[in-house]
Scaffold this motif. Structure first.
Motif, mmCIF file in Angstrom:
data_model
loop_
_atom_site.group_PDB
_atom_site.id
_atom_site.type_symbol
_atom_site.label_atom_id
_atom_site.label_comp_id
_atom_site.label_asym_id
_atom_site.label_seq_id
_atom_site.Cartn_x
_atom_site.Cartn_y
_atom_site.Cartn_z
ATOM 1 N N MET A 1 -0.224 28.424 -24.971
ATOM 2 C CA MET A 1 -1.287 29.316 -24.516
ATOM 3 C C MET A 1 -0.957 30.776 -24.790
ATOM 4 N N ILE A 2 -1.999 31.592 -24.670
ATOM 5 C CA ILE A 2 -1.889 33.021 -24.935
ATOM 6 C C ILE A 2 -2.247 33.763 -23.655
ATOM 7 N N GLU A 3 -1.377 34.677 -23.237
ATOM 8 C CA GLU A 3 -1.673 35.454 -22.040
ATOM 9 C C GLU A 3 -2.750 36.481 -22.348
ATOM 10 N N VAL A 4 -3.766 36.502 -21.511
ATOM 11 C CA VAL A 4 -4.909 37.401 -21.688
ATOM 12 C C VAL A 4 -4.798 38.625 -20.794
ATOM 13 N N ALA A 5 -4.474 38.397 -19.519
ATOM 14 C CA ALA A 5 -4.487 39.517 -18.578
ATOM 15 C C ALA A 5 -3.705 39.183 -17.319
ATOM 16 N N GLN A 6 -3.191 40.240 -16.695
ATOM 17 C CA GLN A 6 -2.637 40.166 -15.352
ATOM 18 C C GLN A 6 -3.800 40.378 -14.392
ATOM 19 N N LEU A 7 -3.942 39.494 -13.427
ATOM 20 C CA LEU A 7 -4.960 39.644 -12.401
ATOM 21 C C LEU A 7 -4.260 40.122 -11.124
ATOM 22 N N SER A 8 -4.917 40.084 -9.991
ATOM 23 C CA SER A 8 -4.302 40.666 -8.787
ATOM 24 C C SER A 8 -3.024 39.947 -8.356
ATOM 25 N N THR B 1 8.006 27.866 -25.326
ATOM 26 C CA THR B 1 7.222 26.664 -25.024
ATOM 27 C C THR B 1 5.874 27.059 -24.432
ATOM 28 N N LEU B 2 5.891 27.997 -23.490
ATOM 29 C CA LEU B 2 4.642 28.482 -22.894
ATOM 30 C C LEU B 2 3.763 29.116 -23.956
ATOM 31 N N MET C 1 7.671 19.352 -1.741
ATOM 32 C CA MET C 1 8.565 19.468 -2.878
ATOM 33 C C MET C 1 8.934 20.942 -3.076
ATOM 34 N N ASN C 2 10.169 21.190 -3.313
ATOM 35 C CA ASN C 2 10.654 22.536 -3.590
ATOM 36 C C ASN C 2 11.246 22.548 -4.987
ATOM 37 N N SER C 3 10.463 22.971 -5.954
ATOM 38 C CA SER C 3 10.955 22.969 -7.328
ATOM 39 C C SER C 3 11.728 24.256 -7.613
ATOM 40 N N ASP C 4 12.443 24.247 -8.714
ATOM 41 C CA ASP C 4 13.291 25.370 -9.093
ATOM 42 C C ASP C 4 12.602 26.207 -10.163
ATOM 43 N N SER C 5 12.496 27.494 -9.938
ATOM 44 C CA SER C 5 11.828 28.382 -10.907
ATOM 45 C C SER C 5 12.579 28.431 -12.241
ATOM 46 N N LYS C 6 13.871 28.074 -12.239
ATOM 47 C CA LYS C 6 14.647 28.071 -13.491
ATOM 48 C C LYS C 6 14.150 26.997 -14.458
ATOM 49 N N ASP C 7 13.453 25.982 -13.918
ATOM 50 C CA ASP C 7 12.916 24.897 -14.735
ATOM 51 C C ASP C 7 11.417 25.051 -14.980
ATOM 52 N N CYS C 8 10.857 26.175 -14.606
ATOM 53 C CA CYS C 8 9.408 26.362 -14.611
ATOM 54 C C CYS C 8 8.913 27.044 -15.883
ATOM 55 N N LEU C 9 7.955 26.421 -16.522
ATOM 56 C CA LEU C 9 7.343 26.945 -17.738
ATOM 57 C C LEU C 9 6.769 28.351 -17.523
#
Length: 141
Positions: free
Chosen positions: A21-28, A16-17, A1-9
């Motif tokens: 949820m709450i972003e905590v940190a950027q990892l590698s 909506t995201l 399946m090749n989904s479209d990033s334009k439709d990606c949460l």
């Protein structure tokens, strides 16, 4: 399946995201989030930085880096929340973006020994409690 990033949460990084949820940190190669619904105290999610549909589409190097991020997140969760077990869920039937649900389980807690509920909508915290949880995880990383 090749989904479209334009439709990606995760790629759209929209309201909506942030309602979920709450972003905590950027990892590698990924981002760590705390779920707002906290039936499973300390529930988190790690989402890959780039839009990719499945773990098997990554190169060995990319996969190893992503899994290292997952392990880094669960080690922090273990320090902060001290669960009896952490369950890993990698579902993307309806949301095709590589991510792992990280669900702390406690012997006397909900669904121990069984499958977790995706969004039971039972337990929510105050903004202060989410901030404290996120800060504790950041320090443990």
């Amino acid at each position: 399946m090749n989904s479209d990033s334009k439709d990606c949460l995760y790629c759209q990084n929209n309201e909506t995201l942030h309602d979920l949820m709450i972003e905590v940190a950027q990892l590698s190669v990924s981002r760590l989030f705390v779920f707002k619904e906290q039936t499973y105290h300390g529930r988190c999610l790690v989402a890959y930085n780039k839009h990719v549909d499945d773990l098997n589409l990554l190169s060995d190097e990319e996969r190893n880096a992503f899994m290292a991020d997952v392990v880094r997140a669960t080690r922090a969760m273990q320090k902060v929340f001290n669960p009896d077990k952490i369950n890993y869920g990698a579902y993307s039937d309806t949301l095709s973006h590589l991510h792992f649900h990280l669900i702390p389980k406690y012997i006397d807690g909900p669904d121990f020994g069984g499958v977790f509920q995706m969004n039971p909508k039972k337990v929510y915290l105050s903004e202060k409690e989410y901030a404290e949880m996120a800060e504790s995880l950041k320090k443990a990383l």
